[in-house]
Structures are given as structure tokens and as C-alpha cells.
Design a protein around this motif. Structure first.
Motif, PDB file in Angstrom:
ATOM      1  N   LEU A   1       0.858  -1.183   0.000  1.00  0.00           N
ATOM      2  CA  LEU A   1       0.000   0.000   0.000  1.00  0.00           C
ATOM      3  C   LEU A   1       0.892   1.230   0.000  1.00  0.00           C
ATOM      4  O   LEU A   1       1.605   1.484   0.987  1.00  0.00           O
ATOM      5  CB  LEU A   1      -0.914   0.010   1.223  1.00  0.00           C
ATOM      6  CG  LEU A   1      -2.096  -0.963   1.213  1.00  0.00           C
ATOM      7  CD1 LEU A   1      -2.734  -1.047   2.595  1.00  0.00           C
ATOM      8  CD2 LEU A   1      -3.140  -0.536   0.189  1.00  0.00           C
ATOM      9  N   LEU A   2       0.877   1.970  -1.111  1.00  0.00           N
ATOM     10  CA  LEU A   2       1.670   3.190  -1.149  1.00  0.00           C
ATOM     11  C   LEU A   2       1.214   4.161  -0.071  1.00  0.00           C
ATOM     12  O   LEU A   2       0.051   4.193   0.318  1.00  0.00           O
ATOM     13  CB  LEU A   2       1.567   3.859  -2.523  1.00  0.00           C
ATOM     14  CG  LEU A   2       2.739   3.572  -3.480  1.00  0.00           C
ATOM     15  CD1 LEU A   2       2.770   2.110  -3.854  1.00  0.00           C
ATOM     16  CD2 LEU A   2       2.656   4.454  -4.713  1.00  0.00           C
ATOM     17  N   GLU A   3       2.154   4.947   0.355  1.00  0.00           N
ATOM     18  CA  GLU A   3       1.969   5.958   1.387  1.00  0.00           C
ATOM     19  C   GLU A   3       0.750   6.851   1.150  1.00  0.00           C
ATOM     20  O   GLU A   3       0.250   6.938   0.023  1.00  0.00           O
ATOM     21  CB  GLU A   3       3.206   6.841   1.431  1.00  0.00           C
ATOM     22  CG  GLU A   3       3.471   7.567   0.121  1.00  0.00           C
ATOM     23  CD  GLU A   3       4.912   7.965  -0.041  1.00  0.00           C
ATOM     24  OE1 GLU A   3       5.238   9.125   0.249  1.00  0.00           O
ATOM     25  OE2 GLU A   3       5.719   7.103  -0.436  1.00  0.00           O
ATOM     26  N   ALA A   4       0.312   7.515   2.201  1.00  0.00           N
ATOM     27  CA  ALA A   4      -0.802   8.456   2.103  1.00  0.00           C
ATOM     28  C   ALA A   4      -0.563   9.416   0.950  1.00  0.00           C
ATOM     29  O   ALA A   4       0.352  10.236   0.979  1.00  0.00           O
ATOM     30  CB  ALA A   4      -0.964   9.229   3.410  1.00  0.00           C
ATOM     31  N   THR A   5      -1.394   9.302  -0.071  1.00  0.00           N
ATOM     32  CA  THR A   5      -1.237  10.072  -1.298  1.00  0.00           C
ATOM     33  C   THR A   5      -2.386  11.067  -1.376  1.00  0.00           C
ATOM     34  O   THR A   5      -3.553  10.675  -1.374  1.00  0.00           O
ATOM     35  CB  THR A   5      -1.213   9.127  -2.514  1.00  0.00           C
ATOM     36  OG1 THR A   5      -0.180   8.143  -2.314  1.00  0.00           O
ATOM     37  CG2 THR A   5      -0.939   9.877  -3.789  1.00  0.00           C
ATOM     38  N   ALA A   6      -2.051  12.340  -1.420  1.00  0.00           N
ATOM     39  CA  ALA A   6      -3.044  13.392  -1.200  1.00  0.00           C
ATOM     40  C   ALA A   6      -3.981  13.567  -2.387  1.00  0.00           C
ATOM     41  O   ALA A   6      -3.561  13.530  -3.548  1.00  0.00           O
ATOM     42  CB  ALA A   6      -2.343  14.710  -0.898  1.00  0.00           C
ATOM     43  N   VAL A   7      -5.245  13.819  -2.062  1.00  0.00           N
ATOM     44  CA  VAL A   7      -6.261  14.027  -3.092  1.00  0.00           C
ATOM     45  C   VAL A   7      -6.287  15.467  -3.586  1.00  0.00           C
ATOM     46  O   VAL A   7      -6.974  15.771  -4.559  1.00  0.00           O
ATOM     47  CB  VAL A   7      -7.655  13.609  -2.575  1.00  0.00           C
ATOM     48  CG1 VAL A   7      -7.658  12.150  -2.158  1.00  0.00           C
ATOM     49  CG2 VAL A   7      -8.122  14.505  -1.415  1.00  0.00           C
ATOM     50  N   SER A   8      -5.535  16.346  -2.911  1.00  0.00           N
ATOM     51  CA  SER A   8      -5.439  17.755  -3.316  1.00  0.00           C
ATOM     52  C   SER A   8      -4.160  18.317  -2.721  1.00  0.00           C
ATOM     53  O   SER A   8      -3.590  17.736  -1.780  1.00  0.00           O
ATOM     54  CB  SER A   8      -6.645  18.554  -2.802  1.00  0.00           C
ATOM     55  OG  SER A   8      -6.580  18.692  -1.395  1.00  0.00           O
ATOM     56  N   PRO A   9      -3.673  19.458  -3.226  1.00  0.00           N
ATOM     57  CA  PRO A   9      -2.463  20.041  -2.635  1.00  0.00           C
ATOM     58  C   PRO A   9      -2.616  20.320  -1.141  1.00  0.00           C
ATOM     59  O   PRO A   9      -1.687  20.105  -0.361  1.00  0.00           O
ATOM     60  CB  PRO A   9      -2.279  21.337  -3.434  1.00  0.00           C
ATOM     61  CG  PRO A   9      -2.940  21.072  -4.749  1.00  0.00           C
ATOM     62  CD  PRO A   9      -4.122  20.195  -4.433  1.00  0.00           C
ATOM     63  N   GLU A  10      -3.808  20.772  -0.736  1.00  0.00           N
ATOM     64  CA  GLU A  10      -4.056  21.083   0.676  1.00  0.00           C
ATOM     65  C   GLU A  10      -4.305  19.825   1.504  1.00  0.00           C
ATOM     66  O   GLU A  10      -4.398  19.903   2.730  1.00  0.00           O
ATOM     67  CB  GLU A  10      -5.253  22.016   0.802  1.00  0.00           C
ATOM     68  CG  GLU A  10      -5.095  23.356   0.115  1.00  0.00           C
ATOM     69  CD  GLU A  10      -5.286  23.284  -1.396  1.00  0.00           C
ATOM     70  OE1 GLU A  10      -4.785  24.186  -2.105  1.00  0.00           O
ATOM     71  OE2 GLU A  10      -5.917  22.314  -1.879  1.00  0.00           O
ATOM     72  N   GLY A  11      -4.401  18.683   0.846  1.00  0.00           N
ATOM     73  CA  GLY A  11      -4.619  17.424   1.546  1.00  0.00           C
ATOM     74  C   GLY A  11      -3.342  16.728   1.946  1.00  0.00           C
ATOM     75  O   GLY A  11      -3.371  15.662   2.568  1.00  0.00           O
ATOM     76  N   ARG A  12      -2.180  17.305   1.598  1.00  0.00           N
ATOM     77  CA  ARG A  12      -0.908  16.698   1.972  1.00  0.00           C
ATOM     78  C   ARG A  12      -0.630  16.888   3.465  1.00  0.00           C
ATOM     79  O   ARG A  12      -1.026  17.881   4.065  1.00  0.00           O
ATOM     80  CB  ARG A  12       0.233  17.322   1.155  1.00  0.00           C
ATOM     81  CG  ARG A  12       0.182  17.011  -0.333  1.00  0.00           C
ATOM     82  CD  ARG A  12       1.232  17.794  -1.109  1.00  0.00           C
ATOM     83  NE  ARG A  12       0.930  19.231  -1.122  1.00  0.00           N
ATOM     84  CZ  ARG A  12       1.711  20.148  -1.668  1.00  0.00           C
ATOM     85  NH1 ARG A  12       2.867  19.788  -2.221  1.00  0.00           N
ATOM     86  NH2 ARG A  12       1.351  21.419  -1.657  1.00  0.00           N
ATOM     87  N   ILE A  13       0.062  15.940   4.043  1.00  0.00           N
ATOM     88  CA  ILE A  13       0.522  16.095   5.420  1.00  0.00           C
ATOM     89  C   ILE A  13       1.669  17.107   5.452  1.00  0.00           C
ATOM     90  O   ILE A  13       1.708  17.997   6.286  1.00  0.00           O
ATOM     91  CB  ILE A  13       0.973  14.742   6.000  1.00  0.00           C
ATOM     92  CG1 ILE A  13      -0.182  13.735   5.987  1.00  0.00           C
ATOM     93  CG2 ILE A  13       1.504  14.921   7.429  1.00  0.00           C
ATOM     94  CD1 ILE A  13       0.242  12.306   6.244  1.00  0.00           C
ATOM     95  N   SER A  14       2.596  16.935   4.533  1.00  0.00           N
ATOM     96  CA  SER A  14       3.701  17.888   4.379  1.00  0.00           C
ATOM     97  C   SER A  14       3.752  18.327   2.919  1.00  0.00           C
ATOM     98  O   SER A  14       3.175  17.665   2.045  1.00  0.00           O
ATOM     99  CB  SER A  14       5.029  17.227   4.766  1.00  0.00           C
ATOM    100  OG  SER A  14       5.567  16.517   3.659  1.00  0.00           O
ATOM    101  N   PRO A  15       4.447  19.410   2.632  1.00  0.00           N
ATOM    102  CA  PRO A  15       4.580  19.813   1.231  1.00  0.00           C
ATOM    103  C   PRO A  15       5.322  18.780   0.380  1.00  0.00           C
ATOM    104  O   PRO A  15       5.319  18.885  -0.850  1.00  0.00           O
ATOM    105  CB  PRO A  15       5.382  21.125   1.320  1.00  0.00           C
ATOM    106  CG  PRO A  15       5.160  21.627   2.702  1.00  0.00           C
ATOM    107  CD  PRO A  15       5.046  20.400   3.547  1.00  0.00           C
TER     108      PRO A  15
ATOM    109  N   GLN B   1      -3.027   4.255  -0.745  1.00  0.00           N
ATOM    110  CA  GLN B   1      -3.880   4.907   0.242  1.00  0.00           C
ATOM    111  C   GLN B   1      -4.112   6.348  -0.205  1.00  0.00           C
ATOM    112  O   GLN B   1      -3.157   7.095  -0.430  1.00  0.00           O
ATOM    113  CB  GLN B   1      -3.205   4.897   1.615  1.00  0.00           C
ATOM    114  CG  GLN B   1      -4.069   5.497   2.722  1.00  0.00           C
ATOM    115  CD  GLN B   1      -3.318   5.582   4.038  1.00  0.00           C
ATOM    116  OE1 GLN B   1      -2.458   6.446   4.215  1.00  0.00           O
ATOM    117  NE2 GLN B   1      -3.637   4.682   4.958  1.00  0.00           N
ATOM    118  N   ILE B   2      -5.374   6.732  -0.352  1.00  0.00           N
ATOM    119  CA  ILE B   2      -5.705   8.105  -0.724  1.00  0.00           C
ATOM    120  C   ILE B   2      -6.159   8.848   0.522  1.00  0.00           C
ATOM    121  O   ILE B   2      -6.871   8.293   1.360  1.00  0.00           O
ATOM    122  CB  ILE B   2      -6.741   8.154  -1.865  1.00  0.00           C
ATOM    123  CG1 ILE B   2      -7.999   7.347  -1.531  1.00  0.00           C
ATOM    124  CG2 ILE B   2      -6.118   7.649  -3.149  1.00  0.00           C
ATOM    125  CD1 ILE B   2      -9.096   7.447  -2.592  1.00  0.00           C
ATOM    126  N   ALA B   3      -5.748  10.116   0.630  1.00  0.00           N
ATOM    127  CA  ALA B   3      -5.854  10.761   1.931  1.00  0.00           C
ATOM    128  C   ALA B   3      -6.010  12.265   1.832  1.00  0.00           C
ATOM    129  O   ALA B   3      -5.651  12.890   0.831  1.00  0.00           O
ATOM    130  CB  ALA B   3      -4.597  10.442   2.751  1.00  0.00           C
TER     131      ALA B   3
END
Length: 362
Positions: free
Chosen positions: A59-73, A104-106
Motif C-alpha cells: 500500500l503506497l503511502e498516504a497520497t493526497a487528493v489535493s495540494p491542501e490534503g498533503r501532510i507535508s509539502p 492509500q488516498i488521503a
């Protein structure tokens, strides 16, 4: 045969063994510009090594659904075509090794816009590629963290659509499992818990209201994800709070709803939504939460949390406490954990032809 090395079938997908890799952020993508959120050589080498090591599902790491959805930049993203195209290089290689590729989408919610852990992990502002985080309520995660902007109902629906778009892109990128990230105090988990959700509208208050956003995301993802492929959901089974938080009882109740909405497996973790909480960690400390869901519902589960020894992993499965084992830091330490476990337990696992001469399994 060892249970750990038995194939596992969900819908029409058969995963070659029960040794799976948990999502773990690498914080290694470009923070801005055309390469923002794009997978590069580090990501390929990182995941390719675990596939060559015999891991059944990655399972690939938490992959953001939007730029603002990232944990870090510096997180991976899946909100544009370029990101989607670069992920296919990874999925193609994983499949060539017999490994099932998952993602994983996050959305990070109020815990977004932070620095990389080895840089301290503190919140960062626009001057360091950051942004203003949002969440269900204007409640900061911890001292020193910004107060998030409370999402409007229209913004909530926009994010639901972003999850659906991410799932559609994941399919285009060649993934065969998609996991919705509802754990560790990120946006979906923030909505679930009284601790972080103080809303008084249709998305706050009662259990039904607090689970509404999560189920809307699941429905939107399931609507675009093929019927023959499985959908996972990751949850923190407890906030580890004495009161005013998400509990193991809530998790069991919610698991039954997730099954009704088309989720095929619950990835059971804990914590992450409250700062300063003391968690009684020990080998397998989260397994009892997975076992409760497995024993009290019909939803399959994967267990995670300080599972490091093959014999321990085998015992969890043999005792019917889980259907699969998710390894995190242990796979960072040892990409070939599955091959070593197979030697000890007498199992059979993929070994690349190029490594044939080094293997005691053939």
C-alpha cells in the motif's frame, strides 16, 4: 502450509500471501511546481525493493487528493495527470514481481502543512511551501499548531469529489487496491471523533452525523472503483482518550456500516487524533482491536502495530485475530522480511530469478 503464506482473495483479486506493507509516508516529493507530489526514483526504489522481497501487497503511502490534503509539502499526490503517469512505473514493477499494488488516498485536514519528520515535523507556513489547514471544526491539533479553517458543507462535498477523482486516477495508474485513509487524526478521522468534531450541523454531534462524511467518501470511491477490485478503509480504532473520543465500540459499530457501503477490509490502527496521549505500546498492542472487529462483524481485517517476528504474525492469523498482517517499520528495516519469514516457517514466497542463487527456498 503456514497461514502467513496462503493466498487471500477479496472480490476477484487474489493476493499471493498475507504479508502486506502498511502505508508509510516518505516525504520525498517536490513541494511545488510541475513536479509537486510526483513519484521519483526514491519512491520507485523504495517500493521495488519490498516487492522483490516477496511482500504480497504494498500500500503506497498516504497520497493526497489535493495540494491542501498533503501532510507535508513533500508528500505524494494524485490530483493531476502527471502524478498519475509517474505512479504507473511503480505499479508495473510491483506486478512484475507478483506483488499486488495498492494505494492509500488521503486528506490531512488540520494536521496538514507540517515539515518532514527529520526536520522536526512542526507546522510550516507559506514561506516554507505551507498553507492554512482546514478541518471539521476550528480546533487545533496541539499547542503550536494553527487553528484550522472550519469546512463549509460545499467544501466538504468538494473533498468528497476529490477522493472519487483520486480513486479514478489510481485505477488509471494501475493500482488494484485503493484504501481510504480514515485514521491517525487526519481529515476523515477528525470528523469521526467528538474530540476534533464540534459541529452542530449534519456532519457533527451524533454518531450518524460524525460518520456521514466518511461514508460519503466511501460511496463516492466505490462508485468509480471497479466492482471486481477491493476497497480498504484504514481506521484508528480508538483515540486512547478516557472520554470525548472515538472508541473501540464505535469502531465495531462503524465497521458494520462500512461493510454495507462496499468496503472489503478494515485496516485497523489506533491513535493520532489527540496530542500528548499515553499509548501502552507493546508487540501486537493493536491486534485486539482488529480481533474485535473480526469476531463481532463480518468485515475482514488486517492487523498492524509492532508485529516484527514471523512466529508472532503467524500466531495472529492462526488464532483468527486477523486476515492479514500489515508491516510498517519492520519492512523499512528489512525489505526481505517475507523471504526470511518463509525460511523460518517453511512457506513459499516470490524470489526474483536474478536472486535465485542466493535463495534457500529453491
Amino acid at each position: 502450509m503456514s497461514v502467513l503464506f496462503e493466498p487471500y482473495t477479496l472480490r476477484s483479486l487474489t493476493i499471493p500471501n498475507r504479508i502486506w506493507m502498511a502505508p508509510m509516508c516518505q516525504y520525498s516529493a517536490a513541494p511545488e511546481g510541475p513536479e509537486a507530489g510526483v513519484a521519483h526514483d526514491w519512491h520507485f526504489a523504495h517500493y521495488a525493493a519490498r516487492a522483490a522481497g516477496g511482500t504480497g501487497l504494498i500500500l503506497l503511502e498516504a497520497t493526497a487528493v489535493s495540494p491542501e490534503g498533503r501532510i507535508s509539502p513533500y508528500d505524494l499526490g494524485i490530483w493531476n495527470d502527471h502524478q498519475t503517469e509517474t505512479l504507473r512505473r511503480i505499479t508495473d514493477f510491483l506486478k512484475s514481481q507478483g506483488t499486488t499494488p495498492g494505494i492509500q488516498i488521503a486528506h490531512s485536514g488540520r494536521k496538514g502543512s507540517t515539515d518532514r519528520p527529520w526536520k522536526g515535523g512542526a507546522p510550516v507556513g507559506p514561506g516554507a511551501h505551507g498553507w492554512q489547514p482546514s478541518g471539521p471544526s476550528p480546533v487545533a491539533f496541539a499547542d503550536g499548531h494553527p487553528v484550522p479553517i472550519e469546512l463549509t458543507t460545499d467544501e466538504i462535498q468538494e473533498i468528497v469529489g476529490q477522493f472519487a477523482d483520486a480513486a479514478r486516477r489510481a485505477l488509471e495508474a494501475g493500482f488494484e487496491v485503493v484504501e481510504v485513509h480514515g485514521a491517525h487524526g487526519y481529515l476523515i478521522g477528525e470528523f469521526l471523533s467528538h474530540h476534533s468534531n464540534r459541529r452542530t450541523d449534519a456532519y457533527g454531534g451524533s454518531f450518524e452525523n460524525r460518520t456521514r462524511f466518511a461514508l460519503e467518501v466511501v460511496d463516492a470511491v466505490r462508485a468509480v472503483w471497479p466492482d471486481h477490485l477491493p476497497l480498504f478503509f484504514r481506521i484508528s480504532a480508538t483515540d486512547w482518550l478516557e472520554d470525548n473520543g472515538w472508541t473501540a465500540d464505535d469502531t465495531v459499530r462503524f465497521a458494520a456500516l462500512l461493510k454495507e457501503h462496499g468496503v472489503d477490509l478494515l485496516d485497523v490502527s489506533t491513535g493520532g487524533n489527540a496530542s500528548g496521549v499515553r499509548i501502552p505500546t507493546a508487540p501486537g498492542y493493536q491486534v485486539p482491536f482488529a480481533a474485535r472487529v473480526k469476531n463481532e462483524t463480518t468485515l475482514p481485517v488486517a492487523a498492524v502495530g509492532l508485529i516484527t517476528e514471523p512466529e508472532h504474525a503467524e500466531k495472529i492469523l492462526a488464532n483468527d485475530e486477523a486476515d492479514a498482517i500489515l508491516l510498517g517499520r519492520e519492512l523499512l528495516r528489512n525489505p526481505y522480511w517475507a523471504q526470511h519469514a518463509a525460511r523460518g516457517l517453511g512457506g513459499d514466497v516470490h524470489v526474483p530469478d536474478q536472486y535465485h542463487r542466493s535463495s534457500a527456498l529453491r
